[in-house]
Design an enzyme around this catalytic site. Structure first.
Site, PDB file in Angstrom:
ATOM      1  N   HIS A 391       0.891  -1.388   0.092  1.00  0.00           N
ATOM      2  CA  HIS A 391       0.082  -0.023  -0.175  1.00  0.00           C
ATOM      3  C   HIS A 391       0.842   1.139   0.008  1.00  0.00           C
ATOM      4  O   HIS A 391       1.891   1.365   0.942  1.00  0.00           O
ATOM      5  CB  HIS A 391      -1.182   0.035   1.201  1.00  0.00           C
ATOM      6  CG  HIS A 391      -2.088   0.996   1.193  1.00  0.00           C
ATOM      7  ND1 HIS A 391      -2.050   2.063   2.363  1.00  0.00           N
ATOM      8  CD2 HIS A 391      -2.715   1.433   0.371  1.00  0.00           C
ATOM      9  CE1 HIS A 391      -3.174   2.799   2.066  1.00  0.00           C
ATOM     10  NE2 HIS A 391      -3.568   2.765   0.719  1.00  0.00           N
ATOM     11  N   GLU A 497     -16.300   1.886   0.407  1.00  0.00           N
ATOM     12  CA  GLU A 497     -15.928   2.924   1.579  1.00  0.00           C
ATOM     13  C   GLU A 497     -16.821   3.738   1.868  1.00  0.00           C
ATOM     14  O   GLU A 497     -17.117   4.003   3.123  1.00  0.00           O
ATOM     15  CB  GLU A 497     -14.438   3.373   1.300  1.00  0.00           C
ATOM     16  CG  GLU A 497     -14.506   4.262   0.151  1.00  0.00           C
ATOM     17  CD  GLU A 497     -13.282   5.092  -0.150  1.00  0.00           C
ATOM     18  OE1 GLU A 497     -12.122   4.898   0.338  1.00  0.00           O
ATOM     19  OE2 GLU A 497     -13.347   5.887  -1.249  1.00  0.00           O
TER      20      GLU A 497
HETATM   21  C1  NOJ Z   1      -9.082   5.956  -0.080  1.00  0.00           C
HETATM   22  C2  NOJ Z   1      -8.985   4.667  -0.524  1.00  0.00           C
HETATM   23  O1  NOJ Z   1     -10.036   4.335  -1.686  1.00  0.00           O
HETATM   24  C3  NOJ Z   1      -9.227   3.632   0.506  1.00  0.00           C
HETATM   25  O2  NOJ Z   1      -9.242   2.177   0.003  1.00  0.00           O
HETATM   26  C4  NOJ Z   1      -7.952   3.704   1.293  1.00  0.00           C
HETATM   27  O3  NOJ Z   1      -8.199   2.917   2.426  1.00  0.00           O
HETATM   28  C5  NOJ Z   1      -7.759   5.162   2.001  1.00  0.00           C
HETATM   29  N1  NOJ Z   1      -7.877   6.013   0.677  1.00  0.00           N
HETATM   30  C6  NOJ Z   1      -6.370   5.250   2.541  1.00  0.00           C
HETATM   31  O4  NOJ Z   1      -5.514   5.234   1.580  1.00  0.00           O
HETATM   32 CA    CA Z   2     -11.268   6.634  -2.632  1.00  0.00          CA
END
Ligand code: NOJ
Ligand code: CA
Length: 689
Positions: A391, A497
């Site tokens: 990540h 999300e």
């Molecule tokens: C936005 C991303 O879409 C999400 O998946 C991620 O957890 C956060 N940013 C943090 O990087």
């Molecule tokens: Ca996002």
């Protein structure tokens, strides 16, 4: 709106050219200069010259106007390139080839088009001086059109700062449009507007239209390389004009000749599903430039992720830190037990403490936090056939990230990490670019020319180390996975999300909209499978349990997250069985039915296997859908493992009303799918011996 001309009119380019050169046509009268039809004679593109030698094109489908005469041209630093243009030559060719995707929603893709290259020159500015010249290349398929400007080397112009593109798209009939606004702070993470065409503001692409005669159109672009992303600004009436994403350089695009622009694309189908089945965007991209990518394994993954969005764990170090060695081991065990290849860990590196949104320059991508033993976890996973997924969140500080990139990729490569999720959480237009360490920091847009190049720099360096990229808050997808097949997925829309935080959660029809809009660009890392059906503080998802399963089939991505917490899957073993079984790489894909924003059913055949999967999702209306199984092998019988909404299923009142049942089917059968409000259905079809 300009009137379409009948196609039957006799077309004589030589005569027209002669008249034009002699200045013989009355002003304001458009004359056809060149014409090309698709291989099956379905679509025809005509290039015409009008008042003061201005160029336009129009598109007809089976003789009916689809795109009314629409302007071509560019606004360059060296002056408008729009008037006094004459056709100096034209050439044609036909192309028909079937190519193989290394991974994808279908293995074989036919690339069959007729091409017209029309060359134009501007009137010489002075005797003995050359005018500027360029080509417009049209590729006409039965299911759509692509065209682009091609600037060869020339004495009249060496550099081309492009201030604006004058390219227009004028749909010939009134239409309903599905679109998200351009130039807004939250990039592509907006709910889709559904409005009449003439109420579009400035939209991003892909933009989807349904004309009043039922024809479906998608306007987008292919092969966005070293150029600014194209948005569509509505002008008078139904005219949509290219609006290029700005740049800190002044002009949105600065290029040295020779160069070509990205393809401007118009996909055209009778049904909404035709847009999904079209491979035009991929076909207009260049073939694979990185060779064998068999090292990339399409797969499902789990991760330290949903808990962060639920706020039960944190990215920041401290008592609730998610990315600890012990917690990651737990996820590795869960992945290994259930056959998932990847484990994503967010918050593994220094930089997340405090307000990380505002402090991208504090991220270290070459070191783990003290409580996260990366090499030990990599070994622990390797013993169980599980790979960590990397990540890299940049939080706007993109130059800071790029400086660390070689070392950051090395670190991951050494630890067997072969997929990295990148992140560009940053308001639109706020990307921070610093060309030299002590130089000024300037602002860029996610879809500007500089970011289009940044993305490719990341991709190429990652490919050299056999690492695949899944970008969040990405530049839009224009099919570059064909050329760089290590660009395996991305976000670029409201994903799962939003169901964690609300404001508001994704509505029931969101995914049935995405299939016909965002997904026309390419794969999306939506992160499905929230079987608990709850976000932060118990916020309900607008989804039934069966729908969460259907999303694995409906929203294509070669990496699919099994996004919920392990303990939640333990509470839903029946539903979890489908998530374990569902494939991620396909031999073929078909849309069985669908209407934009209302419902869609897809059937996909497993690559390298005989099983099929069906996914169907709806909106807030309960629905009964018929799905013909005629795609099945007629010589075989299949066991249909059906995961569906139970009686009375409804996202609001009975989201867990769910049935898992089995029956025998064959290709002559028709399945009736009963979807509740916010519902869905997921089916696995396994041949019986
Ligand atoms: C936005 C991303 O879409 C999400 O998946 C991620 O957890 C956060 N940013 C943090 O990087
Ligand atoms: Ca996002």
């Amino acid at each position: 709106m300009a009137q379409p001309r009948p196609t039957s009119r006799r077309f004589r380019p030589q005569l027209v050219l002669a008249l034009l050169l002699a200045g013989g046509l009355p002003a304001a009268h458009a004359a056809d200069l060149a014409r090309i039809s698709s291989p099956g004679d379905v679509l025809t593109v005509t290039v015409e010259s009008g008042h003061e030698g201005r160029l336009s094109y129009r598109v007809e489908r089976k003789g009916e106007a689809v795109i009314a005469p629409s302007r071509l041209g560019l606004l360059l630093d060296s002056g408008r390139l729009e008037r006094n243009l004459s056709l100096t030559g034209q050439s044609r060719r036909s192309f028909d080839e079937t190519w193989e995707q290394p991974w994808g929603e279908r293995r074989l893709i036919r690339n069959h088009y007729n091409e017209l290259r029309a060359s134009f020159a501007e009137k010489a500015p002075a005797p003995g001086k050359d005018g500027r010249h360029f080509d417009v290349v049209f590729r006409v398929y039965d299911d759509g059109v692509g065209f682009r400007y091609d600037f060869p080397r020339q004495t009249a112009m060496q550099q081309a700062p492009i201030t604006a593109e004058l390219t227009e798209f004028t749909p010939a009939r009134p239409a309903t449009a599905w679109w998200i606004p351009a130039f807004e702070w939250n990039r592509e993470e907006y709910l889709y507007h559904r409005t009449p065409l003439n109420q579009i503001g400035t939209a991003q692409t892909p933009l989807t239209l349904r004309s009043d005669n039922g024809l479906h159109l998608s306007i987008h672009e292919a092969a966005l390389v070293d150029y600014a992303g194209m948005n569509l600004a509505r002008g008078d009436g139904d005219v949509l004009r290219a609006a290029l994403t700005p740049s800190s350089n002044g002009a949105p695009v600065v290029r040295t000749l020779p160069f070509t622009t990205p393809w401007r694309t118009i996909q055209i189908g009778e049904k909404a599903g035709d847009l999904v089945e079209s491979s035009l965007i991929l076909n207009l991209n260049e073939p694979n430039a990185i060779g064998d990518v068999s090292w990339f394994k399409p797969a499902k993954y789990v991760g330290v992720w949903w808990s962060l969005h639920l706020e039960t764990e944190t990215w920041a170090t401290g008592p609730k830190h998610g990315a600890t060695t012990a917690n990651t081991r737990r996820y590795i065990d869960f992945a290994a037990t259930n056959g998932f290849r990847g484990v994503l860990v967010e918050g593994w590196n220094p930089g997340w403490d405090g307000d990380w949104f505002a402090n991208g320059w504090g991220f270290d991508f070459t070191r783990a936090t003290d409580d996260f033993d990366l090499p030990a976890l990599a070994r622990y996973g390797a013993d169980k056939g599980v790979h960590l997924i990397g990540h890299h969140e940049t939080a706007c500080a993109v130059s800071h990230y790029e400086r660390q990139l070689p070392a950051a990729l090395d670190l991951y490569a050494r630890n067997g990490v072969d997929v990295i999720k990148t992140g560009y959480v940053c308001d639109a237009g706020d990307i921070q670019r610093q060309d030299t360490v002590d130089g000024p920091v300037v602002r860029e847009w996610h879809e500007g020319q500089w970011m289009s190049n940044h993305n490719l720099r990341v991709l190429k360096q990652a490919a050299a180390k056999h690492i695949a990229i899944n970008s969040h808050e990405p530049i839009k997808d224009t099919g570059l996975r064909r050329t760089w097949p290590n660009w395996v997925s991305r976000e670029g829309a409201r994903g799962m999300e939003f169901n964690a935080w609300g404001n508001p959660p994704n509505p029931p029809g969101h995914e049935a909209t995405l299939v016909f809009t965002r997904m026309l660009g390419g794969p999306m890392d939506y992160t499905p499978g929230i079987v608990s059906l709850k976000g932060r503080n118990g916020l309900p998802l607008r989804s039934t349990l069966a729908k969460q399963l259907a999303l694995y089939v409906v929203l294509y991505s070669p990496i699919q997250m099994v996004a919920d917490l392990p303990e939640h899957y333990a509470e839903h073993p029946d539903a979890f069985q489908f998530i374990k079984d569902v494939a991620v790489d396909w031999e073929e894909s078909h849309v069985l039915n669908g209407e934009v924003g209302q419902y869609v059913t897809l059937a996909r055949k497993v690559r390298g296997g005989d099983a099929w999967f069906i996914g169907s999702v709806g909106d807030e209306q309960p629905r009964r859908l018929e799905a013909s199984l005629s795609f099945l092998d007629p010589k075989r019988r299949y066991r249909a493992e059906i995961y569906r909404d139970g009686d009375g299923a409804n996202w609001e009142t009975q989201p867990f009303a769910f049935v898992r049942e089995t029956r025998e089917v064959r290709s002559t059968d028709q399945l009736t799918l009963q979807l509740g409000a916010g519902g869905g259905a997921a089916i696995r079809l396994v041949p019986l011996e």
